[in-house]
Design an enzyme around this catalytic site. Structure first.
Site, short mmCIF file in Angstrom:
data_model
loop_
_atom_site.label_atom_id
_atom_site.label_comp_id
_atom_site.label_asym_id
_atom_site.label_seq_id
_atom_site.Cartn_x
_atom_site.Cartn_y
_atom_site.Cartn_z
N LEU A 7 88.97 26.34 56.72
CA LEU A 7 89.20 27.72 56.27
C LEU A 7 88.07 28.61 56.79
O LEU A 7 86.94 28.55 56.31
CB LEU A 7 89.27 27.77 54.74
CG LEU A 7 89.65 29.11 54.11
CD1 LEU A 7 91.05 29.54 54.52
CD2 LEU A 7 89.55 29.03 52.59
N SER A 8 88.40 29.43 57.77
CA SER A 8 87.37 30.24 58.43
C SER A 8 87.06 31.53 57.69
O SER A 8 86.00 32.13 57.87
CB SER A 8 87.81 30.59 59.85
OG SER A 8 88.93 31.48 59.81
N GLY A 9 88.02 31.99 56.89
CA GLY A 9 87.89 33.30 56.25
C GLY A 9 88.79 34.34 56.88
O GLY A 9 88.83 35.49 56.46
N VAL A 11 92.80 35.46 58.56
CA VAL A 11 94.18 35.40 58.09
C VAL A 11 94.89 34.13 58.54
O VAL A 11 95.72 33.57 57.81
CB VAL A 11 94.96 36.66 58.53
CG1 VAL A 11 95.08 36.76 60.04
CG2 VAL A 11 96.34 36.70 57.88
N ASP A 12 94.60 33.64 59.74
CA ASP A 12 95.32 32.49 60.26
C ASP A 12 95.08 31.23 59.42
O ASP A 12 96.03 30.55 59.02
CB ASP A 12 94.94 32.22 61.72
CG ASP A 12 95.31 33.38 62.63
OD1 ASP A 12 96.32 34.05 62.35
OD2 ASP A 12 94.59 33.61 63.62
N CYS A 103 83.08 23.51 71.31
CA CYS A 103 83.02 23.51 69.85
C CYS A 103 84.19 22.74 69.27
O CYS A 103 84.02 21.93 68.35
CB CYS A 103 83.00 24.94 69.31
SG CYS A 103 82.99 25.03 67.51
N CYS A 201 80.91 33.31 68.76
CA CYS A 201 80.35 33.52 67.43
C CYS A 201 78.83 33.62 67.42
O CYS A 201 78.26 34.32 66.58
CB CYS A 201 80.81 32.42 66.48
SG CYS A 201 80.19 30.76 66.88
#
Length: 358
Positions: A7-9, A11-12, A103, A201
């Site tokens: 869970l990246s934060g 919407v996807d 990554c 990032c």
């Protein structure tokens, strides 16, 4: 099934989590921290990037709103070792590396996935626009392109270890981006309209020059020359340029548009040429990762960058290298980038481009 969700934060991944809950899976969210929060607070963020403090806050809020436990996983050490340091090293070697692919191989679908599975989960899920399906042709589960051609992210998965595919779930792969946003809105997920991540990032200001400076590396100006050795201008440091690039070159008046043909780190020189000379008939790539068994020679389509057109090609596998010959010449084959190979919509694997063949 017990599923750990990255869970990246954004919407996807939020919708991926929501869809898995709707399917009745036992779900827990996991959020990666690739850099310390202070790093982002000191930087001018020109484009949306992942893994920032606001993303962590959003991930926690998403998980709580969906009634799911979330764990923050510190991957900073492995991220520096496997992504940042190789990226820096490759830039200085004159390459144009793709940190997101590395990554995915070593961190997200490597160390991070291993950690999640070690907690007793049956599968690992993310919000990638790709699909995992059983292939009758290859007799195993394979990665396929997402149905949304504009958002397909299979290219970035070309070098993950093949055994991991059996454990992967990509719920979003059968939807378009617009559909994902609509699902998020209907579910009341607060990041439904959140901007997409667009940059590396760990370079939130988009400046490779600033990144290298922060790493203690000062670039030197050098000459821009033609193939014949004629000096036509100067550059700000060869790591800032890539094959096929035209903008940003300080070129004095010349009779034609000039593009970066190659970089020579040893002499701090950027070589330029006309457009015709930055089209390639093939490439040599190294360290291939194959998701399926492939013969010594086969036809497929090849993608040399995320946004490049797919090029029909013949691939010859030899030891730890592959030779690719295109049916039609391809623009800007760039050492350090990834060549991804497809059989229609099935991802066969990927290799690191060593050199282009003119």
């Amino acid at each position: 099934m017990k599923v750990g969700v990255a869970l990246s934060g954004g919407v996807d991944s939020a919708v991926a989590l929501y869809l898995l809950l709707k399917e009745g899976h036992e779900v827990k969210a996991f959020h990666m921290k690739t850099k310390e929060d202070e790093f982002f607070l000191k930087k001018e963020i020109k484009k949306k990037v992942c893994c920032s403090p606001s993303d962590t806050a959003d991930a926690i809020r998403i998980a709580r709103s969906l009634g799911v436990e979330i764990e923050i996983v510190d991957v900073r050490e492995v991220f520096r070792e496997k992504v940042i340091e190789p990226f820096k090293r490759d830039l200085l070697r004159g390459l144009t590396p793709n940190p997101c692919v590395h990554c995915n191989r070593y961190v997200k679908f490597g160390y991070f996935m291993d950690y999640v599975l070690s907690q007793g989960f049956d599968a690992f899920a993310s919000g990638h626009y790709a699909r995992v399906e059983f292939s009758g042709k290859y007799g195993k589960k394979v990665i396929k392109k997402g149905v949304d051609g504009k958002k397909d992210q299979s290219y970035f998965l070309a070098r993950i270890e093949p055994w991991r595919i059996e454990k992967l779930l990509f719920p979003n792969g059968i939807y378009t981006k617009e559909e994902i946003r609509r699902i998020a809105e209907e579910a009341g997920i607060h990041v439904a309209k959140k901007q997409e991540s667009q940059d590396v990032c760990f370079i939130p200001d988009g400046s490779i020059e600033n990144f290298l400076k922060d790493e203690g590396i000062t670039l030197s100006e050098g000459k821009v020359i033609t193939e014949k050795g004629e000096v036509v201008g100067h550059h700000r440091g060869y790591p800032l340029y890539t094959v096929g690039q035209r903008k940003g070159l300080k070129i004095e008046k010349f009779g034609e548009r000039l593009y970066v043909r190659e970089k020579i780190p040893e002499s701090n020189v950027v070589v330029v040429s006309g457009l015709e000379d930055v089209f390639f008939s093939g490439l040599i790539a190294e360290d291939p990762v194959w998701h399926v068994e492939v013969p010594e020679e086969f036809r497929c389509v090849c993608r040399v960058r995320k946004k490049s057109e797919e090029a029909p090609a013949v691939v010859r596998v030899r030891d730890n290298e592959v030779e690719v010959r295109f049916e039609k010449k391809v623009f800007a084959v760039t050492p350090g980038q990834i060549a991804a190979f497809y059989d229609e919509d099935t991802l066969l694997g990927g290799a690191i481009i060593k050199e282009g063949i003119r």
